[in-house]
Design a protein around this motif. Structure first.
Motif, PDB file in Angstrom:
ATOM      1  N   PHE A 204       0.977  -1.234  -0.043  1.00  0.00           N
ATOM      2  CA  PHE A 204       0.051   0.007   0.107  1.00  0.00           C
ATOM      3  C   PHE A 204       0.844   1.241   0.050  1.00  0.00           C
ATOM      4  O   PHE A 204       0.598   2.148  -0.925  1.00  0.00           O
ATOM      5  N   SER A 205       1.866   1.321   0.924  1.00  0.00           N
ATOM      6  CA  SER A 205       2.832   2.220   1.067  1.00  0.00           C
ATOM      7  C   SER A 205       3.611   2.621  -0.365  1.00  0.00           C
ATOM      8  O   SER A 205       3.614   3.676  -0.428  1.00  0.00           O
ATOM      9  N   GLY A 206       3.856   1.617  -0.874  1.00  0.00           N
ATOM     10  CA  GLY A 206       4.670   1.789  -2.172  1.00  0.00           C
ATOM     11  C   GLY A 206       3.569   2.329  -3.041  1.00  0.00           C
ATOM     12  O   GLY A 206       4.254   3.161  -4.040  1.00  0.00           O
ATOM     13  N   MET A 207       2.511   2.013  -3.151  1.00  0.00           N
ATOM     14  CA  MET A 207       1.456   2.463  -4.183  1.00  0.00           C
ATOM     15  C   MET A 207       1.243   3.899  -3.642  1.00  0.00           C
ATOM     16  O   MET A 207       1.222   4.823  -4.798  1.00  0.00           O
ATOM     17  N   PHE A 208       1.268   4.435  -2.640  1.00  0.00           N
ATOM     18  CA  PHE A 208       1.166   5.893  -2.330  1.00  0.00           C
ATOM     19  C   PHE A 208       2.414   6.631  -2.687  1.00  0.00           C
ATOM     20  O   PHE A 208       2.203   7.689  -2.720  1.00  0.00           O
ATOM     21  N   THR A 209       3.384   5.851  -2.839  1.00  0.00           N
ATOM     22  CA  THR A 209       4.501   6.846  -3.006  1.00  0.00           C
ATOM     23  C   THR A 209       4.914   6.906  -4.697  1.00  0.00           C
ATOM     24  O   THR A 209       5.317   7.832  -5.300  1.00  0.00           O
ATOM     25  N   TYR A 210       4.629   5.717  -5.447  1.00  0.00           N
ATOM     26  CA  TYR A 210       4.849   5.498  -6.908  1.00  0.00           C
ATOM     27  C   TYR A 210       3.863   5.828  -7.751  1.00  0.00           C
ATOM     28  O   TYR A 210       3.908   6.111  -8.853  1.00  0.00           O
ATOM     29  N   VAL A 211       2.401   5.537  -7.516  1.00  0.00           N
ATOM     30  CA  VAL A 211       1.420   5.583  -8.501  1.00  0.00           C
ATOM     31  C   VAL A 211       1.063   6.883  -8.471  1.00  0.00           C
ATOM     32  O   VAL A 211       0.645   7.657  -7.509  1.00  0.00           O
ATOM     33  N   PRO A 212       0.921   7.460  -9.778  1.00  0.00           N
ATOM     34  CA  PRO A 212       0.494   8.865 -10.001  1.00  0.00           C
ATOM     35  C   PRO A 212      -1.055   9.063  -9.396  1.00  0.00           C
ATOM     36  O   PRO A 212      -1.703   8.026  -9.307  1.00  0.00           O
ATOM     37  N   ILE A 213      -1.301  10.258  -9.002  1.00  0.00           N
ATOM     38  CA  ILE A 213      -2.538  10.654  -8.229  1.00  0.00           C
ATOM     39  C   ILE A 213      -2.527  10.266  -6.739  1.00  0.00           C
ATOM     40  O   ILE A 213      -2.598  10.964  -6.084  1.00  0.00           O
ATOM     41  N   LEU A 214      -2.250   8.898  -6.728  1.00  0.00           N
ATOM     42  CA  LEU A 214      -1.887   8.309  -5.053  1.00  0.00           C
ATOM     43  C   LEU A 214      -0.802   9.171  -4.440  1.00  0.00           C
ATOM     44  O   LEU A 214      -0.925   9.236  -3.347  1.00  0.00           O
ATOM     45  N   ASN A 215       0.083   9.322  -5.408  1.00  0.00           N
ATOM     46  CA  ASN A 215       1.367  10.135  -4.629  1.00  0.00           C
ATOM     47  C   ASN A 215       1.263  11.509  -4.431  1.00  0.00           C
ATOM     48  O   ASN A 215       2.029  11.890  -3.899  1.00  0.00           O
ATOM     49  N   LYS A 216      -0.025  11.991  -4.847  1.00  0.00           N
ATOM     50  CA  LYS A 216      -0.362  13.452  -4.253  1.00  0.00           C
ATOM     51  C   LYS A 216      -0.901  13.518  -3.101  1.00  0.00           C
ATOM     52  O   LYS A 216      -0.714  14.651  -2.429  1.00  0.00           O
ATOM     53  N   VAL A 217      -1.352  12.244  -2.334  1.00  0.00           N
ATOM     54  CA  VAL A 217      -1.817  12.163  -0.892  1.00  0.00           C
ATOM     55  C   VAL A 217      -0.507  12.361  -0.054  1.00  0.00           C
ATOM     56  O   VAL A 217       0.383  11.912  -0.187  1.00  0.00           O
TER      57      VAL A 217
END
Lengths: 263, 109
Positions: A204-217
């Motif tokens: 999950f944390s990796g997704m919030f770091t690397y996936v566009p849009i999610l990494n804006k959180v």
């Protein structure tokens, strides 16, 4: 007679202030180095040593302080400052609820309101790892040395900024994460459900770091979503054994936290 | 930075952080018996620490290679059951050593 005496002395063996102080030593040393890095960073970015030290003495957080200092230096609003602290530090609420389940009968009321100040990742981790109930004197002992380690480490970092060569800083940034690894890995080794749930949190944390849009959180929000999300899925798929007296299970063994440092 | 602005910011930061900890701790008087909540509370310290550590540890120093080196040392020592301080300190030393080595290679080759 001897038997009876030793039996009684074992019975009164409760976790008190001294044991708390003792268990706080490794945390205090770790905090000294981590807050050294904080004080140093603060000085580099334009704060006086007494300012970073005051932040450390009144906040006693790692990620929250770093974020708060950055917002202050950037001239952010007070609302932004308050929200950042709320979100980044919300995990302490979860830890406070968890710890409230482990305290003994005398540890309530005003003592909770005063000593609640000392709930940090590591202090909570060690307290939660005790087999016994947590008394107010033990908890006070446990938070004492880490508090001074945190305050004086910040001061040292702020004052020694010009003396310490830049290359030493390269090692400092990772110390805090090393401490977190030392808390999680032994437990994950012992309980494979914890391992799976932690790997999920990392995905999950990796997704919030690397996936566009999610990494804006923001970092604070993503940590809560990842941590809480993975723990809820863990509770759904690997619920822990029911407890008859309503007591939380030992979250971790003191031996695994203290590990090799314990004589 | 303006002293008053600093002190006001300090006050806001510390009050919010204090309330986040003390309110649930002070108000929560009953024991939780619900199995689901107990399970969530059992997992949460580890999931939060894991999410905070990865992947942030990779960018905790200016060199990815040095960070990975420190991370591997931390994982290995933690797996062997070493204590908090030893793991943190060894990770920092390994990162520092790797950084020095990389800098030398960069300078002299």
């Amino acid at each position: 007679m001897w038997r009876r005496l030793s039996y009684e002395s074992e019975r009164v063996m409760k976790l008190g202030f001294k044991q708390g102080l003792n268990h706080g030593v490794p945390i205090a040393i770790g905090y000294f180095f981590v807050s050294f890095a904080f004080g140093l960073t603060g000085s580099v970015e334009g704060m006086d040593w007494w300012q970073t030290m005051l932040i450390s003495m009144t906040n006693l957080t790692s990620a929250g302080q770093f974020a708060g200092m950055k917002i202050m230096l950037a001239g952010g609003s007070l609302v932004e400052l308050a929200l950042s602290q709320l979100v980044i530090n919300l995990r302490y609420s979860l830890m406070a609820i968890s710890l409230s389940q482990k305290t003994d009968a005398k540890f309530r009321g005003i003592y909770r309101w005063i000593l609640g100040f000392g709930i940090t990742d590591e202090i909570y981790g060690v307290a939660a790892g005790q087999k016994e109930e947590i008394s107010r004197s033990y908890f006070f002992g446990l938070m004492t040395l880490p508090y001074f380690g945190w305050a004086f480490g910040t001061m040292a970092g702020g004052l020694l900024m010009r003396v310490v060569p830049n290359v030493v800083l390269q090692g400092m940034g990772i110390a805090l994460y090393g401490m977190f690894i030392a808390i999680v890995v032994p437990k994950a080794k012992e309980d494979h459900h914890v391992l799976k749930v932690c790997l999920l949190a990392i995905v999950f944390s990796g997704m919030f770091t690397y996936v566009p849009i999610l990494n804006k959180v923001s970092v604070g929000v993503s940590i809560i979503i990842c941590g809480l999300g993975a723990a809820i899925l863990g509770a759904v798929f690997f619920p822990i054994a029911p407890i008859d007296d309503g007591e939380l299970p030992t979250v971790e063994d003191r031996e695994t936290v203290m590990g090799g440092d314990q004589a | 930075m303006n002293i008053n602005a600093f002190l006001l910011g300090l006050l806001v930061m510390s009050v919010v952080t204090y309330l986040v900890r003390a309110v649930p701790f002070g108000l929560m008087q009953k024991k939780i018996t619900n199995r689901f909540f107990c399970s969530v509370l059992y997992y949460i310290p580890y999931t939060v620490l894991s999410a905070m550590t990865f992947p942030a540890i990779l960018t905790s120093t200016s060199s990815l290679h040095a960070s990975v080196c420190g991370m591997l040392v931390a994982l290995l020592l933690a797996y062997k059951g070493k204590g908090l301080v030893r793991v943190a300190f060894s990770a920092a030393l390994a990162t520092l050593a790797m950084h020095v080595i990389l800098t030398c290679i960069h300078e002299f080759l």
